[in-house]
Design a protein around this motif. Sequence first.
Motif, PDB file in Angstrom:
ATOM      1  N   VAL A 103       7.468   4.667  -8.740  1.00 22.20           N
ATOM      2  CA  VAL A 103       7.178   3.248  -8.535  1.00 22.20           C
ATOM      3  C   VAL A 103       8.496   2.573  -8.169  1.00 22.20           C
ATOM      4  N   GLY A 104       8.603   2.091  -6.946  1.00 23.00           N
ATOM      5  CA  GLY A 104       9.821   1.436  -6.481  1.00 23.00           C
ATOM      6  C   GLY A 104       9.606  -0.059  -6.379  1.00 23.00           C
ATOM      7  N   ASN A 105      10.581  -0.847  -6.825  1.00 23.52           N
ATOM      8  CA  ASN A 105      10.423  -2.294  -6.914  1.00 23.52           C
ATOM      9  C   ASN A 105      11.631  -3.019  -6.333  1.00 23.52           C
ATOM     10  N   GLY A 106      11.348  -4.036  -5.496  1.00 26.47           N
ATOM     11  CA  GLY A 106      12.387  -4.949  -5.059  1.00 26.47           C
ATOM     12  C   GLY A 106      13.122  -4.566  -3.811  1.00 26.47           C
ATOM     13  N   PHE A 107      12.408  -4.121  -2.780  1.00 28.19           N
ATOM     14  CA  PHE A 107      13.060  -3.631  -1.580  1.00 28.19           C
ATOM     15  C   PHE A 107      12.613  -4.387  -0.334  1.00 28.19           C
ATOM     16  N   THR A 108      13.483  -4.414   0.653  1.00 31.91           N
ATOM     17  CA  THR A 108      13.109  -4.847   1.995  1.00 31.91           C
ATOM     18  C   THR A 108      12.747  -3.578   2.745  1.00 31.91           C
ATOM     19  N   ALA A 109      11.457  -3.405   3.031  1.00 32.80           N
ATOM     20  CA  ALA A 109      11.018  -2.117   3.550  1.00 32.80           C
ATOM     21  C   ALA A 109       9.908  -2.293   4.553  1.00 32.80           C
ATOM     22  N   GLY A 110       9.595  -1.216   5.240  1.00 34.24           N
ATOM     23  CA  GLY A 110       8.511  -1.242   6.200  1.00 34.24           C
ATOM     24  C   GLY A 110       7.930   0.135   6.391  1.00 34.24           C
ATOM     25  N   CYS A 111       6.780   0.197   7.043  1.00 35.37           N
ATOM     26  CA  CYS A 111       6.100   1.469   7.264  1.00 35.37           C
ATOM     27  C   CYS A 111       6.009   1.777   8.750  1.00 35.37           C
ATOM     28  N   THR A 112       6.101   3.045   9.075  1.00 37.94           N
ATOM     29  CA  THR A 112       5.854   3.501  10.427  1.00 37.94           C
ATOM     30  C   THR A 112       4.964   4.738  10.341  1.00 37.94           C
ATOM     31  N   GLY A 113       4.265   5.041  11.390  1.00 39.53           N
ATOM     32  CA  GLY A 113       3.434   6.242  11.382  1.00 39.53           C
ATOM     33  C   GLY A 113       2.420   6.208  12.489  1.00 39.53           C
ATOM     34  N   GLY A 114       1.963   7.381  12.868  1.00 31.13           N
ATOM     35  CA  GLY A 114       1.010   7.483  13.952  1.00 31.13           C
ATOM     36  C   GLY A 114      -0.422   7.527  13.457  1.00 31.13           C
ATOM     37  N   PRO A 115      -1.362   7.685  14.369  1.00 26.10           N
ATOM     38  CA  PRO A 115      -2.774   7.748  13.995  1.00 26.10           C
ATOM     39  C   PRO A 115      -3.103   9.036  13.246  1.00 26.10           C
ATOM     40  N   VAL A 116      -4.038   8.929  12.307  1.00 22.35           N
ATOM     41  CA  VAL A 116      -4.455  10.071  11.497  1.00 22.35           C
ATOM     42  C   VAL A 116      -5.970  10.046  11.355  1.00 22.35           C
ATOM     43  N   SER A 117      -6.491  11.136  10.828  1.00 28.70           N
ATOM     44  CA  SER A 117      -7.872  11.190  10.376  1.00 28.70           C
ATOM     45  C   SER A 117      -7.853  11.058   8.858  1.00 28.70           C
ATOM     46  N   ARG A 118      -8.619  10.090   8.310  1.00 26.78           N
ATOM     47  CA  ARG A 118      -8.548   9.826   6.870  1.00 26.78           C
ATOM     48  C   ARG A 118      -9.924   9.894   6.215  1.00 26.78           C
ATOM     49  N   ARG A 119      -9.941  10.507   5.016  1.00 30.06           N
ATOM     50  CA  ARG A 119     -11.115  10.519   4.160  1.00 30.06           C
ATOM     51  C   ARG A 119     -10.715   9.916   2.815  1.00 30.06           C
ATOM     52  N   VAL A 120     -11.375   8.859   2.385  1.00 29.43           N
ATOM     53  CA  VAL A 120     -11.064   8.187   1.118  1.00 29.43           C
ATOM     54  C   VAL A 120     -11.881   8.821   0.001  1.00 29.43           C
ATOM     55  N   LEU A 121     -11.201   9.277  -1.041  1.00 24.59           N
ATOM     56  CA  LEU A 121     -11.849   9.935  -2.170  1.00 24.59           C
ATOM     57  C   LEU A 121     -12.118   8.984  -3.319  1.00 24.59           C
ATOM     58  N   ASP A 122     -11.327   7.923  -3.435  1.00 21.82           N
ATOM     59  CA  ASP A 122     -11.510   6.963  -4.525  1.00 21.82           C
ATOM     60  C   ASP A 122     -10.756   5.695  -4.184  1.00 21.82           C
ATOM     61  N   GLN A 123     -11.234   4.552  -4.693  1.00 16.67           N
ATOM     62  CA  GLN A 123     -10.519   3.295  -4.541  1.00 16.67           C
ATOM     63  C   GLN A 123     -10.958   2.342  -5.640  1.00 16.67           C
ATOM     64  N   ALA A 124     -10.102   1.375  -5.953  1.00 14.93           N
ATOM     65  CA  ALA A 124     -10.394   0.413  -7.019  1.00 14.93           C
ATOM     66  C   ALA A 124      -9.532  -0.821  -6.824  1.00 14.93           C
ATOM     67  N   THR A 125      -9.996  -1.945  -7.347  1.00 16.23           N
ATOM     68  CA  THR A 125      -9.211  -3.174  -7.289  1.00 16.23           C
ATOM     69  C   THR A 125      -8.077  -3.131  -8.303  1.00 16.23           C
ATOM     70  N   VAL A 126      -7.041  -3.920  -8.056  1.00 16.31           N
ATOM     71  CA  VAL A 126      -5.879  -4.027  -8.951  1.00 16.31           C
ATOM     72  C   VAL A 126      -5.737  -5.504  -9.291  1.00 16.31           C
ATOM     73  N   PRO A 127      -6.393  -5.959 -10.357  1.00 16.33           N
ATOM     74  CA  PRO A 127      -6.495  -7.397 -10.619  1.00 16.33           C
ATOM     75  C   PRO A 127      -5.180  -8.101 -10.895  1.00 16.33           C
ATOM     76  N   GLY A 128      -4.145  -7.365 -11.353  1.00 17.01           N
ATOM     77  CA  GLY A 128      -2.898  -8.018 -11.716  1.00 17.01           C
ATOM     78  C   GLY A 128      -1.885  -8.130 -10.596  1.00 17.01           C
ATOM     79  N   MET A 129      -2.261  -7.689  -9.390  1.00 16.61           N
ATOM     80  CA  MET A 129      -1.323  -7.715  -8.267  1.00 16.61           C
ATOM     81  C   MET A 129      -1.863  -8.570  -7.133  1.00 16.61           C
ATOM     82  N   THR A 130      -1.045  -9.484  -6.645  1.00 17.98           N
ATOM     83  CA  THR A 130      -1.359 -10.221  -5.432  1.00 17.98           C
ATOM     84  C   THR A 130      -0.135 -10.170  -4.539  1.00 17.98           C
ATOM     85  N   ALA A 131      -0.307  -9.668  -3.328  1.00 17.14           N
ATOM     86  CA  ALA A 131       0.816  -9.548  -2.403  1.00 17.14           C
ATOM     87  C   ALA A 131       1.309 -10.930  -1.990  1.00 17.14           C
TER      88      ALA A 131
END
Length: 223
Positions: A103-131
């Motif tokens: 868990v990394g906290n407090g950075f100036t960061a960004g993401c890069t990456g190309g197209p992929v094929s994705r299958r989602v196995l699980d997901q859930a809300t995170v009530p204590g976090m708002t971007a």
Amino acid sequence: MNAQRSGFFTAVVTAGIAASLVLGGCGSHTGTNPAADKVPVSVVAASSKKHADPELKTFTFPDGLISFAYPATWTVRTVLPPAGVPGVEAIVADNAGNDLLSVGNGFTAGCTGGPVSRRVLDQATVPGMTASDGTVPVFGFAAESYGNGNGTAYIMGLTDHRSLEEGGDVASWCNLVPTGNGGLSTRVLFTEPGFLNAGAARAWMATDQYAQLKALLVSLTYA
């Protein structure tokens, strides 16, 4: 396997230097000990026997802004980034000393990456976090593959909802969540390839280890 890990989490963008935020085969990352940057095979072979909910402790980053709850038998240690880069990384390990989560906290960061094929196995809300842009990050566990035959990578952490879009031509996972103090990066530290197939991944989802890691990630709060 005892996968002790020490080092700074995946790529940050500082002073104009950009790199990808990645997990288990989705790219490369920096760290003082890259060869040890993985979770042990026990992450796949963890017992499926269910136990009572564990006693919890709370970890809060030094800036007091981000916290999470974790099993009392696990440990959390902090790692500082290379000189000149802001932020703190927390490494969560199980009671045997195996590193499971970054868990990394407090950075100036960004993401890069190309197209992929994705299958989602699980997901859930995170009530204590708002971007910082007003969106609510989500927890996800997904499998991604590129069209170059390099196999499937498994990713688990918090992300923007766009990283949970399924299909054969979607943007690769971004494990960066923007926050008021920079950014938050979360990733479970899988070995490669992580799981032999989707069936093995789903079997792991029935274990205590999976439930505890998911509960930790969903418990993240931003003050």
